[in-house]
Design an enzyme around this catalytic site. Structure first.
Site, PDB file in Angstrom:
ATOM      1  N   ILE A 256     -25.019 -94.235  14.873  1.00 51.38           N
ATOM      2  CA  ILE A 256     -25.793 -94.239  16.114  1.00 51.38           C
ATOM      3  C   ILE A 256     -27.074 -93.432  15.950  1.00 51.38           C
ATOM      4  O   ILE A 256     -28.152 -93.833  16.402  1.00 51.38           O
ATOM      5  CB  ILE A 256     -24.958 -93.708  17.289  1.00 51.38           C
ATOM      6  CG1 ILE A 256     -23.769 -94.647  17.559  1.00 51.38           C
ATOM      7  CG2 ILE A 256     -25.810 -93.544  18.545  1.00 51.38           C
ATOM      8  CD1 ILE A 256     -22.785 -94.125  18.589  1.00 51.38           C
TER       9      ILE A 256
ATOM     10  N   CYS B 180     -23.599 -86.497  17.758  1.00 45.75           N
ATOM     11  CA  CYS B 180     -22.556 -85.974  16.878  1.00 45.75           C
ATOM     12  C   CYS B 180     -21.206 -85.967  17.598  1.00 45.75           C
ATOM     13  O   CYS B 180     -21.145 -86.001  18.827  1.00 45.75           O
ATOM     14  CB  CYS B 180     -22.909 -84.571  16.404  1.00 45.75           C
ATOM     15  SG  CYS B 180     -23.423 -83.443  17.706  1.00 45.75           S
TER      16      CYS B 180
ATOM     17  N   SER C 101     -23.505 -88.745  23.568  1.00 44.47           N
ATOM     18  CA  SER C 101     -22.392 -88.626  22.623  1.00 44.47           C
ATOM     19  C   SER C 101     -21.100 -88.193  23.314  1.00 44.47           C
ATOM     20  O   SER C 101     -20.283 -89.020  23.691  1.00 44.47           O
ATOM     21  CB  SER C 101     -22.763 -87.652  21.502  1.00 44.47           C
ATOM     22  OG  SER C 101     -21.788 -87.661  20.486  1.00 44.47           O
ATOM     23  N   ARG C 102     -20.895 -86.889  23.481  1.00 46.26           N
ATOM     24  CA  ARG C 102     -19.734 -86.357  24.182  1.00 46.26           C
ATOM     25  C   ARG C 102     -20.180 -85.205  25.067  1.00 46.26           C
ATOM     26  O   ARG C 102     -20.985 -84.363  24.664  1.00 46.26           O
ATOM     27  CB  ARG C 102     -18.659 -85.883  23.200  1.00 46.26           C
ATOM     28  CG  ARG C 102     -17.871 -87.006  22.518  1.00 46.26           C
ATOM     29  CD  ARG C 102     -16.994 -87.743  23.527  1.00 46.26           C
ATOM     30  NE  ARG C 102     -16.177 -88.797  22.916  1.00 46.26           N
ATOM     31  CZ  ARG C 102     -16.529 -90.065  22.812  1.00 46.26           C
ATOM     32  NH1 ARG C 102     -17.729 -90.440  23.253  1.00 46.26           N
ATOM     33  NH2 ARG C 102     -15.734 -90.956  22.275  1.00 46.26           N
TER      34      ARG C 102
ATOM     35  N   ASP D 187     -25.491 -89.380  29.542  1.00 47.69           N
ATOM     36  CA  ASP D 187     -24.576 -90.505  29.732  1.00 47.69           C
ATOM     37  C   ASP D 187     -23.139 -90.030  29.639  1.00 47.69           C
ATOM     38  O   ASP D 187     -22.209 -90.818  29.796  1.00 47.69           O
ATOM     39  CB  ASP D 187     -24.838 -91.597  28.685  1.00 47.69           C
ATOM     40  CG  ASP D 187     -24.044 -92.866  28.960  1.00 47.69           C
ATOM     41  OD1 ASP D 187     -24.074 -93.346  30.107  1.00 47.69           O
ATOM     42  OD2 ASP D 187     -23.369 -93.368  28.031  1.00 47.69           O
TER      43      ASP D 187
ATOM     44  N   GLU E 298     -16.140 -85.257  32.891  1.00 49.78           N
ATOM     45  CA  GLU E 298     -16.271 -86.618  33.409  1.00 49.78           C
ATOM     46  C   GLU E 298     -14.940 -87.306  33.672  1.00 49.78           C
ATOM     47  O   GLU E 298     -14.885 -88.326  34.357  1.00 49.78           O
ATOM     48  CB  GLU E 298     -17.081 -87.475  32.433  1.00 49.78           C
ATOM     49  CG  GLU E 298     -16.370 -87.815  31.143  1.00 49.78           C
ATOM     50  CD  GLU E 298     -17.218 -88.683  30.221  1.00 49.78           C
ATOM     51  OE1 GLU E 298     -16.744 -89.745  29.829  1.00 49.78           O
ATOM     52  OE2 GLU E 298     -18.360 -88.295  29.897  1.00 49.78           O
TER      53      GLU E 298
ATOM     54  N   HIS F 233     -21.399 -92.955  31.426  1.00 50.35           N
ATOM     55  CA  HIS F 233     -20.810 -93.302  30.124  1.00 50.35           C
ATOM     56  C   HIS F 233     -20.875 -94.817  29.896  1.00 50.35           C
ATOM     57  O   HIS F 233     -19.881 -95.459  29.561  1.00 50.35           O
ATOM     58  CB  HIS F 233     -19.356 -92.824  30.036  1.00 50.35           C
ATOM     59  CG  HIS F 233     -18.922 -92.524  28.627  1.00 50.35           C
ATOM     60  ND1 HIS F 233     -18.166 -91.426  28.309  1.00 50.35           N
ATOM     61  CD2 HIS F 233     -19.138 -93.184  27.462  1.00 50.35           C
ATOM     62  CE1 HIS F 233     -17.925 -91.423  27.008  1.00 50.35           C
ATOM     63  NE2 HIS F 233     -18.520 -92.473  26.479  1.00 50.35           N
TER      64      HIS F 233
END
Length: 328
Positions: A153, A203, A231-232, A256, A261, A293
């Site tokens: 990505i 990452c 990512s996270r 995102d 979440e 997301h």
């Protein structure tokens, strides 16, 4: 082969049934956690997503239920205790690549929306307000963009931004020749923070990357920096970012993902009272854009996720192992 698919939406049902019509799948809307664990009874395998929680206790009970395989229909695996799965003899697979361009293009969408204030312009025009006061942006061409994480990505994002004319700085513990061939430059994390106009995170979430963006890191960044995370959520200390927004060190924030979440994303809460005060505080800033997301959510990516997930399930029940997709 009986498979229980948790966190299942209609699009999951459609794509998985098309990819694996010969697999008996039951679709469960609930997320898998300690409370919903009884719903996993009677299956040979389960299929889970990013916000299902599979800690040691859950996995031990899955073993007792006779679950032989856990298929993640995502690339990240921070929500599962792999050591516990290995000890219990449960194999685990994931989808390591499912159209990295989907997330890369969403990253660009967040950058452009924040820069050119498209969300504000859209709402103004709907109300008949054609003033462009307050919508001033900047040329993306010539800006320095820092990419943290140069996997598939990250590489796809670099290629897009290089095409626009950006200077790219990168950080990753493992440097890629393919990335270097694009003209991007690997630097230290401190150099990336201090020189980048835009910083984008690509990452995985691990113990070493949890809250990697904290007060100390934000202090090293340029004043008015744009920060993007597709990512996270746990990569960012949200409280620190809020402080950065308040003192204007962070000039733009595009998310995102969000570290809490699990109680919000992928659900329609438009008629509910959201209880997360930290998330609500983020929404008060005019220079913050948050999406739920959806970076992965393209037709091509959904198809690839379904095809790979179904293939992983078939391999698991044939006693085979794919080194690129199997974690345990």
């Amino acid at each position: 082969m009986k498979v229980g698919v948790f966190s299942a939406k209609q699009y999951d049902r459609d794509s998985l049934l098309q990819a694996g019509p010969d697999i008996e799948m039951s679709f469960i809307e609930a997320r898998l956690n300690q409370q919903t664990l009884p719903l996993a009874a009677g299956f040979d395998a389960i299929c889970v997503f990013v916000n299902d929680q599979l800690d040691k206790n859950v996995i031990q009970q899955l073993k007792d239920m006779g679950i032989r395989h856990i298929a993640l229909r995502c690339a990240g695996f921070n929500n599962i205790d792999l050591d516990a799965a290995k000890q219990c003899g449960i194999s685990v697979s994931r989808v390591p690549a499912y159209s990295p361009e989907a997330v890369a293009e969403h990253t660009l969408a967040l950058i452009l929306t924040l820069n050119r204030k498209l969300h504000k312009a859209y709402n103004r025009i709907k109300e008949g307000n054609f003033s462009i006061e307050g919508l001033l942006g900047f040329n993306l061409c010539g800006k320095t963009v820092g990419i943290v994480g140069t996997g598939r990505i990250g590489l796809a994002t670099i290629r897009i931004l290089r095409g626009i004319g950006c200077r790219i700085l990168c950080y990753d513990p493992v440097e890629s020749q393919e990335v270097s061939a694009t003209g991007a430059q690997y630097v230290t994390l401190n150099t990336l923070f201090s020189e980048s106009d835009i910083i984008s995170l690509h990452c995985p979430l691990t113990p070493s990357t949890h809250h990697m963006i904290d007060d100390a890191c934000i202090e090293k960044m340029q004043h008015g920096v744009m920060l993007i995370n597709t990512s996270r959520g746990g990569l960012i200390d949200t409280s620190a970012v809020i402080r950065g927004l308040k003192n204007r060190k962070i000039g733009y924030l595009g998310l995102d993902v969000y570290e809490m979440e699990g109680d919000l994303f992928f659900e329609d809460l438009s008629n509910e009272i959201i209880q997360d005060d930290v998330f609500l505080r983020l929404l008060t800033f005019p220079n913050v854009v948050i999406t739920g997301h959806q970076g992965f959510f393209t037709q091509q990516a959904l198809k690839q996720i379904a095809v790979t997930t179904v293939n992983n399930l078939k391999l698991a029940f044939e006693g085979q192992h794919d080194d690129t997709s199997f974690l345990v």
